[in-house]
Design a protein around this motif. Structure first.
Motif, short mmCIF file in Angstrom:
data_model
loop_
_atom_site.label_atom_id
_atom_site.label_comp_id
_atom_site.label_asym_id
_atom_site.label_seq_id
_atom_site.Cartn_x
_atom_site.Cartn_y
_atom_site.Cartn_z
N ALA A 18 0.41 -1.14 0.03
CA ALA A 18 -0.15 -0.33 -0.30
C ALA A 18 0.89 1.20 -0.01
O ALA A 18 0.58 2.39 -0.95
CB ALA A 18 -0.68 -0.03 1.33
N ALA A 47 2.33 1.63 -3.44
CA ALA A 47 1.48 1.85 -4.04
C ALA A 47 0.47 3.83 -4.29
O ALA A 47 0.46 4.11 -5.31
CB ALA A 47 -0.45 1.65 -4.14
N GLN A 58 3.99 5.73 -5.56
CA GLN A 58 3.97 5.66 -7.04
C GLN A 58 2.62 6.65 -7.74
O GLN A 58 2.24 7.03 -8.14
CB GLN A 58 3.54 3.94 -7.69
N ASP A 59 1.46 6.25 -7.08
CA ASP A 59 0.00 7.45 -8.19
C ASP A 59 -0.83 7.23 -6.31
O ASP A 59 -2.15 6.29 -6.43
CB ASP A 59 -0.31 6.39 -8.75
N ASP A 119 -3.92 8.67 -5.92
CA ASP A 119 -5.10 9.01 -6.78
C ASP A 119 -5.61 7.50 -7.15
O ASP A 119 -6.86 7.02 -6.72
CB ASP A 119 -5.09 10.09 -7.70
N THR A 120 -4.91 6.71 -7.48
CA THR A 120 -5.27 4.88 -8.42
C THR A 120 -5.56 3.94 -7.11
O THR A 120 -6.15 3.24 -6.97
CB THR A 120 -4.40 5.20 -9.15
N ALA A 121 -4.48 4.75 -6.14
CA ALA A 121 -4.58 3.46 -5.01
C ALA A 121 -6.00 3.79 -4.28
O ALA A 121 -6.07 2.56 -3.86
CB ALA A 121 -3.26 3.86 -4.32
N GLN A 122 -6.52 5.01 -4.31
CA GLN A 122 -7.75 5.63 -3.05
C GLN A 122 -8.49 4.37 -4.08
O GLN A 122 -9.64 4.22 -3.84
CB GLN A 122 -7.87 6.99 -3.43
N ALA A 123 -8.45 4.50 -5.48
CA ALA A 123 -9.65 4.20 -6.46
C ALA A 123 -9.30 2.59 -6.37
O ALA A 123 -10.33 1.88 -6.71
CB ALA A 123 -8.74 5.01 -8.00
N MET A 124 -7.84 2.32 -5.69
CA MET A 124 -8.26 0.71 -5.67
C MET A 124 -8.40 -0.03 -4.73
O MET A 124 -8.39 -0.77 -4.36
CB MET A 124 -6.61 0.03 -5.91
N GLY A 125 -9.33 0.74 -3.36
CA GLY A 125 -9.08 0.59 -2.53
C GLY A 125 -8.47 0.66 -1.05
O GLY A 125 -8.37 0.35 -0.18
N ILE A 126 -7.35 1.50 -1.65
CA ILE A 126 -6.55 1.94 -0.37
C ILE A 126 -7.06 3.08 0.52
O ILE A 126 -7.24 4.42 -0.58
CB ILE A 126 -5.13 1.92 -1.06
N PRO A 127 -7.14 2.86 1.70
CA PRO A 127 -7.06 3.61 2.73
C PRO A 127 -6.00 5.39 2.76
O PRO A 127 -4.72 4.71 3.35
CB PRO A 127 -7.87 3.44 4.00
N LYS A 170 -5.33 8.29 3.60
CA LYS A 170 -4.86 8.92 5.09
C LYS A 170 -4.33 7.79 5.81
O LYS A 170 -2.79 8.08 6.61
CB LYS A 170 -5.75 9.70 5.70
N HIS A 207 -11.23 4.78 -0.98
CA HIS A 207 -11.70 3.44 -0.90
C HIS A 207 -13.01 2.74 0.15
O HIS A 207 -12.53 2.02 -0.45
CB HIS A 207 -10.32 3.43 0.38
N VAL A 243 -14.86 1.71 -2.82
CA VAL A 243 -14.51 0.08 -3.47
C VAL A 243 -14.99 -0.61 -2.06
O VAL A 243 -15.77 -1.81 -2.98
CB VAL A 243 -12.77 0.41 -3.66
N PHE A 274 1.04 0.76 -11.44
CA PHE A 274 1.60 0.97 -10.75
C PHE A 274 2.65 1.24 -11.43
O PHE A 274 3.32 -1.24 -11.11
CB PHE A 274 1.34 0.67 -9.73
N MET A 319 5.17 -1.33 -10.03
CA MET A 319 5.44 -3.21 -9.16
C MET A 319 5.15 -4.04 -9.95
O MET A 319 5.07 -4.12 -11.75
CB MET A 319 3.98 -3.10 -8.27
N LEU A 353 -8.61 -4.70 -0.25
CA LEU A 353 -9.88 -5.24 1.29
C LEU A 353 -9.94 -6.07 1.22
O LEU A 353 -10.55 -6.05 2.51
CB LEU A 353 -10.99 -3.96 0.52
#
Lengths: 304, 238
Positions: A177, A180, A183-184, A186-194, A196, B74, B77, B91, B94, B106
């Motif tokens: 995470a 992710a 590296q990006d 916004d995309t990390a968030q759109a993939m479900g990574i919290p 903050k 998140h 999602v 990414f 990766m 998740l």
């Protein structure tokens, strides 16, 4: 010849401490593109928390050899980790759309605040404090060369922590995470990574590394003072920049480069060792003009 | 059937520039719904607003009746919104497998993650061969597969797909559209954003045309193919 090995060995102990500080700078830059200049003073706070926890142990009569070291390191990591995350939560995240200069200035002021608070509120805080000898300073002879036992343990501890950090970043879900987000975001968030949560975890991790470096520095020099983090912070930052901000291996290489420069100066001019930082920083300035993006430039490296 | 996504009158702005102006759309369960429009019409902004990356100043987003507007990306999602972003957005440093694992962030159940991975590799055998390769070094077509595979890892109820044809050869665009249709047949609703009108309408059930941040036409694919408003939005015919 023997003395040369001793210099090299001591240089390596310094190098690993600088690397620990530099990895923090690189992690913060990686996830949020920021320079967190309070990092050095968070380190000081870690060293002082370690000292306080030792004094507490002592008053309870529990200052046993290994227990002492473990408790002091744990106290330093917990306090620095918590303060690092708190600075992120209260100041940096709310400001993250502001200009980088604002964040730089703000964290510089937070660092000054921490440093002055230690000086003013720690009992007799303006004077250096003796740091407990948590490790025996027994000299050990290997092939005619003398090494201090505590330095050997510190070197091993430093490498262990660095390898553990690298494993965490490369092979755990938290590390995935963090990379992710680096590296990006916004995309990390759109993939479900919290986002903050991960940023704050990274701040806690990087700051805890500084806490360990602070304790190591205290053990190595047997004393600490309220401004110990100021120079270590600048050195760690230079090491991170020289290595290529954003790259963990770059930060480690940068830390050892700085220590190597200091050691080189002391070896060549043993009578003028006070000038070692002048020499090392001058060499860093020259290196930056030759490799402006650092030894491991971001485009070649895996960010964080 | 689940996967019913609705935006109700949403508006959003970048600074003073309003990019969405009261957009209401419905992506029906089990259907492919498309959003058509020229460059800069607000299609990608709409996707970003649905996933939560672009804050809305008005209106609401709901998935199967659950309001998403107050949730961070998140958490959306977690409620079943999957996303294949514009330009694929892998990414780059990766490996393929790590990219896919980010998509399953998740999920806690390791066996379930492994099952999803196996399924993605069955769908895209090419990725199984290249699971240890860095995503940034792959061809455009392979990257498209990783991006779709990554979004499928979270088992979404609705999949938002933003310009899958971008930068792909005509043959690869055909492949991508065939894959999208297969995913839809497996029971996942699709909201497809495209510029490529004919191919999109060929697989979509229902569509909206957006121009300057507003819905200017809607209807079934057949209706839209002959819609004057759509021709105007696209070709500027007055």
């Amino acid at each position: 010849m023997a003395i040369l090995f001793e210099y090299l060995f001591n240089g390596a102990v310094l190098g690993i401490m600088y690397a620990l500080v530099a990895v923090g700078f690189t992690l913060f830059f990686g996830v949020l593109d920021i320079i967190k200049f309070s990092h050095g003073d968070v380190l000081t706070l870690g060293a002082f928390s370690g000292l306080v926890s030792f004094l507490a142990l002592q008053s309870l009569g529990l200052d046993l050899p290994v227990v002492g070291l473990v408790v002091v390191l744990a106290a330093a990591c917990i306090v620095t980790g918590a303060v690092g995350a708190l600075i992120g939560q209260a100041f940096i995240i709310p400001m993250r759309n502001a200009s980088g200069f604002n964040i730089l200035l703000m964290t510089l002021m937070i660092g000054t605040g921490i440093r002055e608070a230690i000086r003013l509120f720690y009992p007799n805080g303006a004077n250096p404090k003796a740091f407990p000898a948590l490790l025996p300073k027994t000299p050990i002879e290997i092939g005619g060369v003398f090494f201090r036992l505590d330095s050997i343990v510190l070197l091993g501890l430093g490498f262990g922590v660095i390898l553990l950090t690298n494993w965490l970043i490369r092979h755990t879900k938290l590390g995935l995470a963090i990379r992710a987000v680096a590296q990006d975001g916004d995309t990390a968030q759109a993939m479900g990574i919290p986002f903050k949560t991960i940023v704050l975890a990274t701040f806690a991790l990087g700051s805890a590394l500084a806490g360990i470096a602070g304790v190591m520095h205290g053990i190595y020099y047997s004393e600490i003072n309220f401004s110990v983090g100021l120079l270590l912070g600048v050195i760690g930052f230079s090491a991170a920049v020289v290595g290529g901000l954003g790259s963990i291996w770059g930060a480690i290489i940068g830390g050892f480069t700085f220590a190597a420069l200091q050691t080189l100066w002391v070896v060549v001019f043993p009578d003028a060792s006070g000038y070692r930082d002048v020499f090392a920083f001058t060499a860093i300035i020259i290196a930056m003009t030759i490799w402006p993006t650092g030894i491991i430039a971001e485009r070649y490296s895996e960010r964080v | 059937m689940t996967g019913n996504l609705e935006t109700k009158n949403i508006s959003a702005a970048y600074g003073n520039a309003q990019v969405l102006n009261g957009v209401s759309i419905v992506a029906r369960p089990g259907a492919i719904t498309c959003i058509l429009g020229a460059n800069g019409a607000g299609k990608t902004s709409l996707i970003r607003a649905i996933i939560g990356l672009l804050p809305t100043i008005d209106g609401s987003v709901e998935l199967d009746g659950t309001p998403l507007s107050s949730l961070r990306p998140h958490a959306r999602v977690a409620h079943g919104v999957g996303c294949v972003p514009e330009g694929r957005k892998l990414f780059p440093k990766m490996t393929v497998e790590e990219n896919l694992r980010v998509g399953a962030y998740l999920m806690q159940d390791k066996q379930l993650i492994q099952k999803r991975l196996t399924k993605v590799y069955e769908t895209f055998p090419r990725l199984a061969e290249r699971k240890q390769q860095f995503a940034g070094t792959m061809s455009g077509g392979e990257q498209a597969m990783v991006s779709i595979g990554r979004a499928l890892m979270s088992e979404p109820r609705i999949l938002l797909i933003d310009e899958p044809s971008l930068g792909l050869s005509p043959a690869l665009v055909r492949d991508s559209f065939a894959i999208i249709r297969d995913i839809n047949k497996s029971g996942i609703s699709i909201l497809l954003v495209e510029q490529n009108v004919r191919q999109t309408l060929a697989i979509a059930d229902y569509g909206y045309v957006i121009s300057q941040g507003k819905v200017v036409a809607r209807g079934t694919s057949e209706e839209l193919l002959n819609d004057e408003e759509m021709k105007r939005a696209y070709f500027g015919i007055q």
